[in-house]
Design an enzyme around this catalytic site. Structure first.
Site, PDB file in Angstrom:
ATOM      1  N   THR A 119       2.893  -0.607   1.690  1.00  0.00           N
ATOM      2  CA  THR A 119       2.041   0.547   1.957  1.00  0.00           C
ATOM      3  C   THR A 119       0.863   0.598   0.995  1.00  0.00           C
ATOM      4  O   THR A 119       0.969   0.122  -0.148  1.00  0.00           O
ATOM      5  CB  THR A 119       2.864   1.843   1.808  1.00  0.00           C
ATOM      6  OG1 THR A 119       1.993   2.976   1.799  1.00  0.00           O
ATOM      7  CG2 THR A 119       3.665   1.862   0.513  1.00  0.00           C
ATOM      8  N   TYR A 143       7.994   7.426  -3.627  1.00  0.00           N
ATOM      9  CA  TYR A 143       7.931   6.556  -2.447  1.00  0.00           C
ATOM     10  C   TYR A 143       7.105   5.308  -2.747  1.00  0.00           C
ATOM     11  O   TYR A 143       7.549   4.175  -2.548  1.00  0.00           O
ATOM     12  CB  TYR A 143       7.348   7.311  -1.248  1.00  0.00           C
ATOM     13  CG  TYR A 143       6.904   6.386  -0.134  1.00  0.00           C
ATOM     14  CD1 TYR A 143       7.840   5.611   0.549  1.00  0.00           C
ATOM     15  CD2 TYR A 143       5.559   6.259   0.208  1.00  0.00           C
ATOM     16  CE1 TYR A 143       7.434   4.734   1.558  1.00  0.00           C
ATOM     17  CE2 TYR A 143       5.150   5.391   1.209  1.00  0.00           C
ATOM     18  CZ  TYR A 143       6.089   4.631   1.880  1.00  0.00           C
ATOM     19  OH  TYR A 143       5.691   3.761   2.860  1.00  0.00           O
TER      20      TYR A 143
END
Length: 328
Positions: A119, A143
């Site tokens: 990501t 995250y």
């Protein structure tokens, strides 16, 4: 004859299921491994489903022995940034320990081709835009840090264990299969496009814009929305690349074009053919002003070219969400 099995871990989820669709279209045989905590059994349409958790080494060994995949695509992860702040332990357990368990099983089975869903959150706040792969990685939430740690493990496994990997750093995945067979379906939903479409469909009271005083062309955040089928295409190309002997590489996946929140809402209003209630609130902590990919490296390494623009994203998303009954 060599089998064409590809293990798609998290293949019952949003991006994983669209990748199974593309793998099957290119002659591969997807084998989905998913615990269905976020995935949907009805999304497994292009291959068998093997239910299991990525932290269950015994189950992984069984599935790898049965199907003998040529490569592994790893999508399975907890992804909600806000939840990662509330419960970092769950994210480290699932995303980090799960990935390390999967990697150990892969190495034991003699699999050396691994595609990892990462990501742009591994970069943190941008120093410059568009961001290329040399941008420093300083994630700002649990995250992003779990994904960054997995990237470091992949690099070390490559250096010392011979594992070859393609790390794909997504920007904002959006849109759906144009035939409406699968699409975005999270519970609870936190992504902008499904939330705005639900507002247009009257399934929620309205859509909230966080921050209108950013240094952008209309004061709202800029994001790089990329069609899920373009992401899926990049994954299939990454498999091809590794099976042809390609070396480990990390690549951005975005269109290179930024869209403001207001522009996104205008596009959704256009496809919905109706206005909907939009509210405004203060900025959210940790939201970057602009996140846009430099995708030159993915184009060069994979021969990849994004095919779909914002109109295609919003039209396919509208088609999917408007057909779907509320709550499934």
């Amino acid at each position: 004859m060599q089998n064409n099995n590809i293990l798609v871990v998290g293949g019952a989820g949003y991006i994983g299921s669209h990748t199974c669709l593309q793998l099957a279209a290119k002659g591969y045989q997807p084998v989905v491994y998913d615990n269905l905590s976020n995935g949907h059994e009805e999304f497994v349409k292009w291959g068998v489903l093997e239910k299991g958790d990525i932290r269950d080494r015994q189950r992984l060994d069984e599935v790898l022995a049965r199907h003998k995949p040529r490569a592994i695509l790893h999508f399975a992860a907890m992804i909600e940034v806000g939840e990662s702040v509330k419960d970092p332990a769950a994210f480290y357990d699932n995303n980090v320990i799960g990935t390390l368990t999967l990697l150990s099983a892969a190495l034991a089975a003699g699999i050396d081709a691994f595609v990892f869903s990462s990501t742009c959150a591994t970069y943190g706040l941008p120093d410059s835009v568009p961001m290329d792969e040399s941008h420093k990685q300083a994630p700002i939430n649990p995250y992003g840090r779990t994904k960054w740690i997995c990237e470091q493990a992949l690099k070390d496994y490559g250096l010392y264990k011979g594992l070859r990997s393609v790390i794909l750093r997504y920007f904002n995945a959006a849109g759906a299969d144009f035939e409406g067979r699968i699409g975005e379906w999270h519970e609870p939903e936190t992504h902008a496009i499904p939330l705005a479409i639900d507002a247009a469909l009257g399934r929620r009271e309205g859509f909230k814009v966080f921050g209108t005083d950013y240094d952008t062309r209309d004061g709202t955040c800029v994001r790089d929305y990329i069609h899920v089928l373009d992401l899926a295409d990049a994954h299939v190309r990454a498999v091809d690349y590794l099976l042809e002997g390609g070396e480990s590489v990390a690549l951005n996946l975005g269109t290179g074009t930024g869209t403001t929140v207001k522009e996104l809402l205008d596009a959704i209003e256009k496809v919905a053919k109706r206005p909907f209630n939009i509210g405004y609130a203060e900025r959210r902590e940790g939201d970057s002003t602009t996140l846009v990919a430099n995708n030159d490296k993915a184009r060069q390494v994979l021969g990849w070219e994004p095919q779909y623009d914002l109109a295609a994203i919003t039209e396919s998303a509208w088609n999917w969400h408007s057909r779907r009954n509320q709550g499934g």
